[in-house]
Write a protein that holds these residues in place. Structure first.
Motif, mmCIF file in Angstrom:
data_model
loop_
_atom_site.group_PDB
_atom_site.id
_atom_site.type_symbol
_atom_site.label_atom_id
_atom_site.label_comp_id
_atom_site.label_asym_id
_atom_site.label_seq_id
_atom_site.Cartn_x
_atom_site.Cartn_y
_atom_site.Cartn_z
ATOM 1 N N GLU A 192 0.849 -1.185 0.000
ATOM 2 C CA GLU A 192 0.000 0.000 0.000
ATOM 3 C C GLU A 192 0.889 1.241 0.000
ATOM 4 N N THR A 193 0.674 2.114 -0.963
ATOM 5 C CA THR A 193 1.497 3.303 -1.098
ATOM 6 C C THR A 193 0.726 4.558 -0.698
ATOM 7 N N LYS A 194 1.448 5.656 -0.569
ATOM 8 C CA LYS A 194 0.840 6.952 -0.283
ATOM 9 C C LYS A 194 0.724 7.740 -1.585
ATOM 10 N N GLY A 195 -0.510 8.034 -1.983
ATOM 11 C CA GLY A 195 -0.729 8.816 -3.191
ATOM 12 C C GLY A 195 -0.205 8.161 -4.447
ATOM 13 N N GLY A 196 -0.087 6.826 -4.427
ATOM 14 C CA GLY A 196 0.401 6.115 -5.601
ATOM 15 C C GLY A 196 1.900 6.213 -5.811
ATOM 16 N N MET A 197 2.636 6.768 -4.857
ATOM 17 C CA MET A 197 4.081 6.902 -4.986
ATOM 18 C C MET A 197 4.758 5.571 -4.664
ATOM 19 N N GLN A 198 5.445 5.018 -5.658
ATOM 20 C CA GLN A 198 6.032 3.691 -5.519
ATOM 21 C C GLN A 198 7.127 3.640 -4.456
ATOM 22 N N TRP A 199 7.696 4.775 -4.133
ATOM 23 C CA TRP A 199 8.784 4.829 -3.149
ATOM 24 C C TRP A 199 8.255 4.984 -1.718
ATOM 25 N N THR A 200 6.960 4.734 -1.521
ATOM 26 C CA THR A 200 6.367 4.748 -0.187
ATOM 27 C C THR A 200 5.758 3.379 0.112
ATOM 28 N N LYS A 201 5.636 3.053 1.387
ATOM 29 C CA LYS A 201 5.071 1.755 1.777
ATOM 30 C C LYS A 201 4.449 1.878 3.165
ATOM 31 N N LYS A 202 3.182 1.518 3.283
ATOM 32 C CA LYS A 202 2.540 1.556 4.596
ATOM 33 C C LYS A 202 3.145 0.481 5.482
ATOM 34 N N ASN A 203 3.563 0.887 6.688
ATOM 35 C CA ASN A 203 4.234 -0.043 7.593
ATOM 36 C C ASN A 203 3.383 -0.383 8.811
ATOM 37 N N THR A 204 2.794 0.631 9.435
ATOM 38 C CA THR A 204 1.899 0.421 10.567
ATOM 39 C C THR A 204 0.626 1.230 10.333
ATOM 40 N N GLU A 205 -0.251 1.265 11.307
ATOM 41 C CA GLU A 205 -1.554 1.906 11.112
ATOM 42 C C GLU A 205 -1.446 3.350 10.643
#
Length: 250
Positions: A192-205
């Protein structure tokens, strides 16, 4: 899904724009600082952005998480302390010297070891630092902490503790040229990314891991340090004098 890469933007400008995205889209931001070349250049770049864009920062400070595992090179500690002391006006520092459990890679008999253990102070590799930004078993405010907790549990626990229920970014100096595993971590389509940015990744809540320098080469790191005369870990000078190629320095 086709990936489109903008070749008209250089690595520095692209990372600078990503830092802007981070401060625009997260209420709280902290940086995991190890003292290595990648986290060092990422911290310097973030500080540059913060000083040049006060209207974007809006008085916020950059959180710094340092996981001090008791054993490191003296030159690395000197660099890390310099960065903390020279930039106190922009930083919210948590230099963590906590008794946590880590994998042990130097013994054939023990799978794990505990750093900063209260029961074996006589065996500590070095004295605990006494700076006012050091967090230890006696002064911490971590409601999630348990004695001898695992490193990865502490990592996630700190993330949620620092977020305090707000949207939060954890900046990590991962570069894809360092290893295939890091390349795969960035290009993983199942995260799961933030705003579709591939260099982001949801880690916790509430916390996303973000990797603003993921596409930098090793040459980019040292070019930026030279171009902007940034401070860096002088241990790499020792490696260079010993004949270690820059691509092999860890």
């Amino acid at each position: 899904m086709k990936r489109v890469y903008n070749k008209s933007v250089n690595a520095f400008d692209a990372a600078y724009e990503r830092i802007g995205f981070i401060f625009d889209n997260f209420e709280k931001v902290y940086l995991s600082f190890s003292g290595g070349k990648d986290s060092g250049v990422m911290l310097n770049l973030t500080l540059k952005y913060m000083r040049e864009n006060p209207e974007k920062i809006k008085g916020r400070k950059l959180g710094i998480q340092i996981m001090d595992n008791e054993a490191n090179y003296e030159l690395s500690y000197e660099f890390m302390h310099r960065m903390m002391r020279d930039n106190r006006d922009k930083l919210d520092i948590y230099w963590c010297c906590m008794p946590i459990t880590l994998p042990c890679t130097v013994s054939a008999y023990h799978m794990d070891w505990q750093c900063w253990g209260e029961g074996d102070k006589e065996r500590w590799i070095r004295d605990m630092p006494e700076d006012d930004y050091v967090v230890n078993i006696h002064n911490h405010k971590f409601d999630f902490f348990e004695i001898d907790m695992q490193y990865d549990h502490f990592w996630d626990g700190f993330a949620e503790w620092y977020a305090q229920g707000k949207t939060c970014a954890n900046m990590i100096g991962i570069r894809t040229t360092e290893s295939l595993n890091r390349f795969r971590a960035i290009l993983n389509d199942r995260k799961e990314t933030k705003g579709g940015m591939q260099w982001t990744k949801k880690n916790t809540e509430h916390v996303f891991n973000v990797y603003p320098v993921f596409d930098w080469t090793t040459e980019d790191v040292w070019t930026a340090n030279a171009e902007y005369e940034w401070d860096y870990n002088k241990l790499y000078d020792v490696f260079y004098k010993a004949g270690v190629p820059i691509g092999s320095m860890r």
